[in-house]
Design a protein around this motif. Structure first.
Motif, mmCIF file in Angstrom:
data_model
loop_
_atom_site.group_PDB
_atom_site.id
_atom_site.type_symbol
_atom_site.label_atom_id
_atom_site.label_comp_id
_atom_site.label_asym_id
_atom_site.label_seq_id
_atom_site.Cartn_x
_atom_site.Cartn_y
_atom_site.Cartn_z
ATOM 1 N N TYR A 117 0.829 -1.204 0.000
ATOM 2 C CA TYR A 117 0.000 0.000 0.000
ATOM 3 C C TYR A 117 0.865 1.257 0.000
ATOM 4 C CZ TYR A 117 -3.921 3.064 1.235
ATOM 5 O OH TYR A 117 -4.888 4.052 1.231
ATOM 6 N N TYR A 118 2.007 1.195 0.714
ATOM 7 C CA TYR A 118 2.866 2.372 0.861
ATOM 8 C C TYR A 118 3.997 2.411 -0.160
ATOM 9 C CZ TYR A 118 0.422 2.436 5.319
ATOM 10 O OH TYR A 118 -0.551 2.459 6.273
ATOM 11 N N LYS A 119 4.425 1.229 -0.614
ATOM 12 C CA LYS A 119 5.565 1.184 -1.543
ATOM 13 C C LYS A 119 5.255 0.259 -2.722
ATOM 14 C CE LYS A 119 8.835 1.866 2.251
ATOM 15 N NZ LYS A 119 9.978 1.278 3.005
ATOM 16 N N PRO A 120 4.252 0.617 -3.524
ATOM 17 C CA PRO A 120 3.897 -0.260 -4.652
ATOM 18 C C PRO A 120 5.031 -0.386 -5.663
ATOM 19 C CG PRO A 120 2.780 1.861 -4.820
ATOM 20 C CD PRO A 120 3.402 1.807 -3.467
ATOM 21 N N GLN A 121 5.921 0.620 -5.678
ATOM 22 C CA GLN A 121 7.025 0.592 -6.640
ATOM 23 C C GLN A 121 8.021 -0.523 -6.347
ATOM 24 O OE1 GLN A 121 6.468 2.911 -4.393
ATOM 25 N NE2 GLN A 121 8.335 3.375 -3.236
ATOM 26 N N ASN A 122 7.973 -1.071 -5.150
ATOM 27 C CA ASN A 122 8.914 -2.125 -4.773
ATOM 28 C C ASN A 122 8.443 -3.524 -5.177
ATOM 29 O OD1 ASN A 122 10.413 -0.113 -3.636
ATOM 30 N ND2 ASN A 122 9.928 -0.639 -1.509
ATOM 31 N N TYR A 123 7.255 -3.598 -5.804
ATOM 32 C CA TYR A 123 6.705 -4.906 -6.145
ATOM 33 C C TYR A 123 6.469 -5.007 -7.649
ATOM 34 C CZ TYR A 123 5.907 -5.239 -1.145
ATOM 35 O OH TYR A 123 6.075 -5.266 0.214
ATOM 36 N N SER A 124 6.739 -6.168 -8.182
ATOM 37 C CA SER A 124 6.496 -6.405 -9.601
ATOM 38 C C SER A 124 5.044 -6.810 -9.811
ATOM 39 C CB SER A 124 7.419 -7.515 -10.124
ATOM 40 O OG SER A 124 7.076 -8.746 -9.516
ATOM 41 N N GLN A 125 4.621 -6.881 -11.071
ATOM 42 C CA GLN A 125 3.241 -7.259 -11.366
ATOM 43 C C GLN A 125 2.940 -8.666 -10.861
ATOM 44 O OE1 GLN A 125 1.056 -5.050 -12.741
ATOM 45 N NE2 GLN A 125 -0.487 -6.574 -12.165
ATOM 46 N N THR A 126 3.965 -9.522 -10.883
ATOM 47 C CA THR A 126 3.790 -10.889 -10.387
ATOM 48 C C THR A 126 3.475 -10.893 -8.898
ATOM 49 O OG1 THR A 126 5.379 -11.672 -12.021
ATOM 50 C CG2 THR A 126 4.856 -13.161 -10.183
ATOM 51 N N ASN A 127 4.212 -10.056 -8.146
ATOM 52 C CA ASN A 127 3.987 -9.968 -6.701
ATOM 53 C C ASN A 127 2.637 -9.366 -6.368
ATOM 54 O OD1 ASN A 127 7.405 -8.996 -6.547
ATOM 55 N ND2 ASN A 127 6.586 -11.010 -5.970
ATOM 56 N N LEU A 128 2.189 -8.412 -7.173
ATOM 57 C CA LEU A 128 0.966 -7.685 -6.859
ATOM 58 C C LEU A 128 -0.245 -8.597 -6.770
ATOM 59 C CD1 LEU A 128 1.383 -4.418 -8.972
ATOM 60 C CD2 LEU A 128 1.574 -4.669 -6.498
ATOM 61 N N ASP A 129 -0.214 -9.723 -7.472
ATOM 62 C CA ASP A 129 -1.335 -10.657 -7.404
ATOM 63 C C ASP A 129 -1.514 -11.203 -5.991
ATOM 64 O OD1 ASP A 129 -1.787 -10.309 -10.076
ATOM 65 O OD2 ASP A 129 -0.623 -12.074 -10.694
ATOM 66 N N LEU A 130 -0.430 -11.204 -5.228
ATOM 67 C CA LEU A 130 -0.500 -11.687 -3.857
ATOM 68 C C LEU A 130 -1.223 -10.705 -2.950
ATOM 69 C CD1 LEU A 130 3.201 -12.943 -3.490
ATOM 70 C CD2 LEU A 130 1.164 -14.326 -3.960
ATOM 71 N N PHE A 131 -1.358 -9.472 -3.433
ATOM 72 C CA PHE A 131 -1.954 -8.419 -2.606
ATOM 73 C C PHE A 131 -3.218 -7.852 -3.266
ATOM 74 C CE2 PHE A 131 2.634 -8.374 -1.787
ATOM 75 C CZ PHE A 131 2.650 -8.614 -0.426
ATOM 76 N N ALA A 132 -4.055 -8.738 -3.759
ATOM 77 C CA ALA A 132 -5.302 -8.289 -4.381
ATOM 78 C C ALA A 132 -6.109 -7.466 -3.388
ATOM 79 C CB ALA A 132 -6.104 -9.496 -4.854
ATOM 80 N N ASP A 133 -6.038 -7.843 -2.126
ATOM 81 C CA ASP A 133 -6.620 -7.034 -1.064
ATOM 82 C C ASP A 133 -5.461 -6.501 -0.241
ATOM 83 O OD1 ASP A 133 -7.955 -5.866 0.990
ATOM 84 O OD2 ASP A 133 -9.193 -7.611 1.487
ATOM 85 N N ASN A 134 -5.273 -5.184 -0.245
ATOM 86 C CA ASN A 134 -4.094 -4.618 0.418
ATOM 87 C C ASN A 134 -4.274 -4.425 1.923
ATOM 88 O OD1 ASN A 134 -5.789 -2.397 0.426
ATOM 89 N ND2 ASN A 134 -4.787 -1.445 -1.341
ATOM 90 N N VAL A 135 -5.359 -4.969 2.510
ATOM 91 C CA VAL A 135 -5.573 -4.936 3.954
ATOM 92 C C VAL A 135 -5.089 -6.261 4.555
ATOM 93 C CG1 VAL A 135 -7.294 -4.796 5.790
ATOM 94 C CG2 VAL A 135 -7.537 -3.399 3.728
ATOM 95 N N LYS A 136 -4.399 -6.190 5.674
ATOM 96 C CA LYS A 136 -3.905 -7.404 6.323
ATOM 97 C C LYS A 136 -5.070 -8.301 6.732
ATOM 98 C CE LYS A 136 0.354 -5.236 7.947
ATOM 99 N NZ LYS A 136 1.087 -4.656 9.087
ATOM 100 N N SER A 137 -4.861 -9.585 6.643
ATOM 101 C CA SER A 137 -5.964 -10.541 6.811
ATOM 102 C C SER A 137 -6.525 -10.598 8.227
ATOM 103 C CB SER A 137 -5.481 -11.945 6.401
ATOM 104 O OG SER A 137 -4.378 -12.342 7.203
ATOM 105 N N ASP A 138 -5.717 -10.184 9.238
ATOM 106 C CA ASP A 138 -6.189 -10.301 10.620
ATOM 107 C C ASP A 138 -6.859 -9.034 11.140
ATOM 108 O OD1 ASP A 138 -3.862 -8.785 10.618
ATOM 109 O OD2 ASP A 138 -3.206 -9.513 12.583
#
Length: 621
Positions: A504-525
């Motif tokens: 959420y704060y540093k989207p530039q640090n993630y590739s498009q492949t990684n972004l799929d892991l964060f479809a929901d940018n809120v922590k699960s707990d």
């Protein structure tokens, strides 16, 4: 049409300061790899009418770590406050707040929601006696494992270390701890707000100097001295210490103090009476310093005596003196029956009458006849039937601070809350004063209790557990004794990492492949309660606002302070939902970014809200 995302972090005070300077000195703004920056060489010349070359000596307090302290105060954080409903009392309706966590980080999170809203701050920080713990706020060079092993962090991940007198930076570490906290606290004060800081002589001088710098020397309102009732110090090398001090500073010159009711001893000097009540008299002629005619010529004039003669103010050795007031004020006093004449061998003498009814005593810097530390300990012990806290402050002491500096609706902050004496004092004062609705914010690090202590044996594993329980017990006792219809509850919040994933704060640090892991940018707990608290802080809304739960189109919606904010964190947000929501004309509305099926649905909802409720500001997280 794009939808604005919330920052979900504390305000960047550096950027705010740069923007303010840019308005005044646009030529001093430059660019750096990190964005806008200030050319300090140019700024120094803009603020001087002479050429500045190199550093010059100046009057100020310096210590190793001061620059670090200033930078620490300005650094934004992405942490949040999570509600703890199970520890709270009447969570949905109360306006009182109890926050567990590092007070520096908590003060940063409160910067927008409580900017300029706190009328009074009272703190009782570590006195730096050589045995106190102090916060260590910068461990950039240390590993987390080293910190824990060396005792610099506890199991709550808090940064605490003992600061012995033998430490090379004994005073410096304490000043580095205090400076950023006071700097941030000043921002929260109202324009006429006041801060009271308890301290002893170990750091009195240093604390005075940094307060002069942060609040301004002209805003020093005095130093209160009070007997503690518990003498400390052994041997004959130094004087035994029997007093504490309270430094008092204001946010600006607009502050003033309220008078206190007279005590029975104060009333004794009102030794005369008439049909209007008890009164005392004082000579109308000015006595003491500046009592001569040349000091105030307009206050030297003739007055008609009861026998019709005219007299002028004359000093004891025959010099021309002056009255205490001007001629217009004298005739006003005469009309209001506030002048009394007495005849003696020297003739008629005028006196001014001061009636007891309605008078208040202005607070001084010497607070005697007030309960001491022993009474404070007994108060806590009577609530718990045990000695669970070693160094509480007297309720009466803080109650007096409240009486002279706050009004019925004031917000009171204590970010070294300890056993929560300040909350106890607020509840007590609200119960005693009709129409009083003072609200408190307590902040305390969950510092672990000693396993050998009575508190630990009684089941209190940290100071916050003691503070919260004291508030509950004090509130129940006061309610039982007074029956006052006041707010006895409090909302508990706990400092924690952000609700948002790092992406959420540093989207530039993630590739498009990684972004799929964060479809929901809120922590699960994280719960909807958690998200609402962070949204309120980010949008600058006080945490004390009334929170209600509604159901719109089968979805849970939080309504904060009537229509101030509507928040829905469920999925399936669509145009039908937006139509129903718009009927209430909310000022602000927030959804989860993942709450929409796609970007088209998100844009359609924003467009619909803009048409049906033009004043609504929509954001997503």
């Amino acid at each position: 049409m794009s939808v604005e995302k919330m920052d979900m972090q504390s305000p960047n005070l550096v950027n705010q300061n740069i923007e303010k300077l840019a308005e005044l000195f646009p030529n001093c703004v430059t660019e750096s790899a990190g964005g806008k920056a200030i050319d300090f060489d140019l700024l120094r010349h803009e603020l001087s009418d002479v050429i500045i070359e190199g550093n010059k000596e100046r009057y100020r307090l310096e210590w190793p770590g001061k620059k670090e302290a200033i930078v620490t105060a300005n650094m934004p954080i992405t942490k949040t406050l999570r509600p703890v409903r199970e520890d709270s009392v009447d969570f949905d309706n109360t306006e009182n707040i109890y926050i567990e966590g590092d007070n520096l980080e908590v003060l940063k999170l409160l910067q927008e929601s409580y900017l300029g809203k706190v009328k009074m701050i009272y703190i009782d920080p570590p006195y730096n006696t050589g045995k106190d713990f102090v916060y260590k706020d910068n461990f950039a060079k240390d590993t987390q494992e080293e910190l824990f092993d060396s005792g610099q962090k506890d199991e709550y991940n808090q940064r605490l270390v003992v600061n012995p007198e033998t430490a090379g930076r004994y005073h410096s570490d304490w000043l580095t701890m205090m400076y950023p906290r006071l700097k941030l606290a000043r921002n929260l004060l109202t324009d006429d707000g006041v801060v009271f800081i308890s301290i002893d002589d170990n750091e009195l001088n240093n604390l005075s100097k940094i307060c002069d710098e942060i609040f301004g020397e002209s805003n020093n309102r005095g130093i209160i001295s009070r007997p503690t009732g518990t003498p400390s110090g052994q041997g004959n090398e130094i004087l035994v210490n029997e007093i504490d001090y309270i430094l008092v500073y204001s946010k600006s010159q607009n502050s003033s103090f309220f008078g206190m009711p007279f005590s029975k001893d104060d009333e004794k000097i009102y030794d005369q009476s008439d049909e209007f009540g008890r009164y005392l008299i004082r000579s109308l002629r000015k006595t003491g310093g500046e009592d001569r005619k040349e000091d105030r010529p307009t206050m030297s004039y003739g007055i008609k005596t009861p026998d019709g003669t005219i007299i002028y103010p004359i000093g004891p050795t025959g010099y021309e003196s002056r009255w205490r007031c001007g001629e217009d004020s004298y005739f006003k006093l005469l009309k209001e029956n506030l002048i009394e004449w007495k005849f003696s061998k020297d003739g008629w003498k005028p006196f001014q009458k001061f009636y007891l009814e309605g008078r208040k005593k202005q607070p001084s810097n010497l607070w005697q006849n007030i309960e001491g530390n022993k009474k404070a300990s007994l108060t806590v012990k009577s609530l718990f039937q045990n000695k669970v806290f070693d160094t509480p402050k007297p309720v009466e002491l803080i109650e007096k601070c409240l009486r002279i500096s706050t009004i019925e609706e004031s917000i009171v902050l204590d970010f070294f809350s300890g056993s929560a004496t300040t909350a106890h004092a607020v509840i007590k004062l609200n119960a005693e004063e009709k129409e009083s609705k003072r609200k408190y914010i307590m902040v305390q690090l969950p510092e672990a209790t000693d396993e050998k202590s009575e508190a630990y044996k009684a089941g209190y594993k940290n100071i916050c557990e003691i503070g919260k329980e004291r508030i509950r017990r004090a509130a129940n006792k006061i309610k039982e004794e007074t029956g006052a219809d006041i707010d006895y509850g409090f909302r508990v919040y706990r400092l924690d990492e952000s609700n948002m994933q790092d992406v959420y704060y540093k989207p530039q640090n993630y590739s498009q492949t990684n972004l799929d892991l964060f479809a929901d940018n809120v922590k699960s707990d994280r719960t909807s309660d958690d998200l609402l608290a962070q949204v309120m802080l980010d949008w600058g809304l006080p945490l004390s606002l009334k929170i209600e739960r509604l159901e719109i189109c089968d979805k849970e919606v939080f309504r904060v302070a009537e229509n101030s904010l509507y928040a829905c964190f469920e999925k399936g947000i669509n145009e039908e939902f937006a139509k129903e929501l718009s009927k209430d004309k909310p000022l602000r509305v927030v959804f989860r970014d993942s709450g929409f099926s796609d970007d088209t649905a998100k844009v359609n909802v924003k467009q619909l809200l803009k048409q049906l409720s033009p004043e609504t500001d929509m954001k997503v997280i």
